[in-house]
Enzyme design. Structure first.
Site, short mmCIF file in Angstrom:
data_model
loop_
_atom_site.label_atom_id
_atom_site.label_comp_id
_atom_site.label_asym_id
_atom_site.label_seq_id
_atom_site.Cartn_x
_atom_site.Cartn_y
_atom_site.Cartn_z
N GLY A 284 -4.72 -5.73 -9.90
CA GLY A 284 -5.29 -4.51 -8.88
C GLY A 284 -6.13 -4.82 -8.29
O GLY A 284 -7.03 -5.77 -8.06
N LYS B 141 0.74 -1.03 -0.01
CA LYS B 141 0.15 -0.23 -0.27
C LYS B 141 0.84 1.48 -0.15
O LYS B 141 1.51 1.17 0.74
CB LYS B 141 -0.90 0.24 1.10
CG LYS B 141 -1.18 1.71 1.04
CD LYS B 141 -3.11 1.04 0.66
CE LYS B 141 -3.78 2.47 0.75
NZ LYS B 141 -4.32 2.88 -0.39
N ASN C 136 5.13 6.40 -6.36
CA ASN C 136 3.90 6.94 -6.70
C ASN C 136 3.04 8.45 -6.96
O ASN C 136 3.46 9.17 -6.39
CB ASN C 136 2.43 6.62 -5.70
CG ASN C 136 1.18 7.03 -6.50
OD1 ASN C 136 0.93 6.97 -7.05
ND2 ASN C 136 0.51 6.85 -4.86
N CYS D 93 -1.40 9.18 -7.65
CA CYS D 93 -2.22 8.79 -7.17
C CYS D 93 -3.79 10.47 -7.36
O CYS D 93 -2.97 11.30 -6.91
CB CYS D 93 -2.51 9.28 -5.33
SG CYS D 93 -3.93 8.57 -4.83
C1 LIG Z 1 -8.98 0.69 -3.84
C2 LIG Z 1 -7.66 1.22 -4.35
C3 LIG Z 1 -6.57 1.98 -4.06
C4 LIG Z 1 -5.56 1.71 -4.19
N1 LIG Z 1 -4.10 2.47 -3.63
C5 LIG Z 1 -2.96 3.58 -4.28
C6 LIG Z 1 -1.95 3.41 -4.14
O1 LIG Z 1 -2.08 3.51 -2.33
N2 LIG Z 1 -0.56 3.46 -4.59
C7 LIG Z 1 -0.61 3.58 -5.96
O2 LIG Z 1 0.05 3.70 -6.74
N3 LIG Z 1 -1.99 3.09 -6.24
C8 LIG Z 1 -3.81 2.50 -5.88
N4 LIG Z 1 -4.18 2.08 -6.55
C9 LIG Z 1 -3.96 2.18 -7.86
C10 LIG Z 1 -3.87 0.74 -8.21
O3 LIG Z 1 -2.46 0.18 -7.81
C11 LIG Z 1 -3.11 0.29 -10.09
O4 LIG Z 1 -2.46 1.68 -10.34
C12 LIG Z 1 -5.20 0.35 -10.18
O5 LIG Z 1 -6.11 -0.15 -9.90
C13 LIG Z 1 -4.90 0.09 -11.76
O6 LIG Z 1 -4.93 -1.46 -12.28
P1 LIG Z 1 -6.00 -1.92 -12.13
O7 LIG Z 1 -7.27 -1.75 -12.63
O8 LIG Z 1 -5.82 -3.66 -12.36
O9 LIG Z 1 -6.88 -2.20 -11.05
C14 LIG Z 1 -6.06 1.81 -5.82
C15 LIG Z 1 -6.11 0.93 -6.33
C16 LIG Z 1 -7.54 0.49 -5.89
C17 LIG Z 1 -8.39 0.23 -6.44
#
Ligand SMILES: Cc1cc2nc3c(=O)[nH]c(=O)nc-3n(C[C@H](O)[C@H](O)[C@H](O)COP(=O)(O)O)c2cc1C
Length: 304
Positions: free
Chosen positions: A265, A45, A127, A130
């Site tokens: 993700g 995270k 990151n 965000c």
């Molecule tokens: C609930 C949630 C929390 C996330 N928290 C972070 C985070 O703390 N740091 C980050 O770089 N990306 C975060 N992401 C983004 C994911 O790591 C990823 O880049 C994004 O969801 C796209 O991939 P996916 O479509 O497979 O989920 C988060 C995504 C979700 C859904």
């Protein structure tokens, strides 16, 4: 026998499949469903210098083929991570990568310095993308100058593998990728979530407390694949692709577009064992097609 190992900077991953930050906690929640040691890597995270409460509720909303979130980098801070979480997760036999987030360049540097000495954290994912907090880093990822500035500063204090996670909320993601490569990033990962919003029409209120949030899941996949393909052709460092990957076919699609490794993700929430199924599917695909090494597939899409 198909060889699934891939190299990202100084890391030799046993296979190209990793879990994406914020969707897999610290892995401990998933051990009832799968063997974490079968992952290529796990991105934990988003971790910040100081603890963060995250945003007010509601901060999740389902969408067709995806979800909006506005969690807002809730975490207990880097000191808590080092003291309480690292001792547990360092026992896993997979690469553990910490996603570092911040609001200022100084925050990113100070947070990274606290992680730099940890033997079992061979890489960080910066990151700069965000979208869910007022000063959550996305500002850094949306201009070449600020992306370069934070990458440069962190590179000065971090000898390990430095992955920079890019925002898709830009006009030209390839030029941002080039600017962080020029400052010493070992790899780029993409994409973070797309800025979106949804309205509850009965209440005439936004579905998220922050009004806007980050869209993820299968609905973003074609845009993410396009961005991976563009960045692959723009840089010489490895690209880590993500955005809606739910099965081995999706993973192969990203690899053919140019990803050396992939992250899963949102689909972890649908099937907590999806990553190990993807590893198996990639191996079977390679065996079926007589492909000896993943490197033969990276960027292997053929034009007509
Ligand atoms: C609930 C949630 C929390 C996330 N928290 C972070 C985070 O703390 N740091 C980050 O770089 N990306 C975060 N992401 C983004 C994911 O790591 C990823 O880049 C994004 O969801 C796209 O991939 P996916 O479509 O497979 O989920 C988060 C995504 C979700 C859904």
């Amino acid at each position: 026998m198909a060889r699934l190992e891939v190299t990202i900077g100084g890391l030799q991953l046993r296979n190209p499949v990793m879990t994406a930050s914020g969707t897999f906690g610290y892995g401990t929640e998933y051990t009832d469903f799968m063997d974490l040691n079968r992952l290529g890597g796990m991105i934990v995270k988003g971790t910040t210098l100081e603890p963060r409460q995250g945003n007010d509720y509601p901060r999740m909303a389902e969408t067709p083929s995806g979800m909006l979130n506005a969690v807002g980098l809730q975490n207990k801070g880097v000191d808590y991570f080092v003291e309480h979480l690292y001792p547990v997760i360092k026992e896993y036999d997979t690469h553990i990568i910490v996603n570092v987030s911040g609001s200022t360049v100084e925050d990113y540097v100070a947070c990274t310095e606290k992680l730099a000495g940890l033997e079992k954290i061979p890489a960080i994912e910066l990151n700069i993308s965000c979208p869910n907090v007022k000063e959550g880093g996305m500002a850094f990822g949306t201009t070449c100058a600020s992306a370069a500035r934070v990458t440069h500063a962190v590179r000065q204090v971090y000898p390990g593998t430095l992955i920079v996670k890019l925002s898709p909320n830009v006009t030209d993601i390839a030029e941002i990728a080039r600017s962080v490569e020029a400052e010493g990033a070992d790899a780029v990962s993409l994409v973070n979530t797309f800025l979106g919003m949804a309205i509850d029409v009965e209440r005439r209120k936004p579905k998220l407390s922050t009004v806007t949030g980050g869209l993820s899941g299968p609905c973003i996949k074609p845009i993410a694949v396009r961005m991976v393909w563009q960045v692959y052709h723009a840089v010489g460092i490895p690209v880590i692709g993500m955005g809606g990957i739910c099965n081995w076919q999706d993973a192969i699609e990203f690899i053919l577009a140019g990803a050396t490794a992939i992250q899963v993700g949102t689909c972890n929430f649908v099937d907590p064992a999806v990553t190990v199924k993807i590893v198996r599917g990639i191996r079977e695909y390679m065996e079926r097609h007589g492909i000896a090494s993943v490197s033969e597939l990276v960027g292997g899409m053929e034009l007509f």
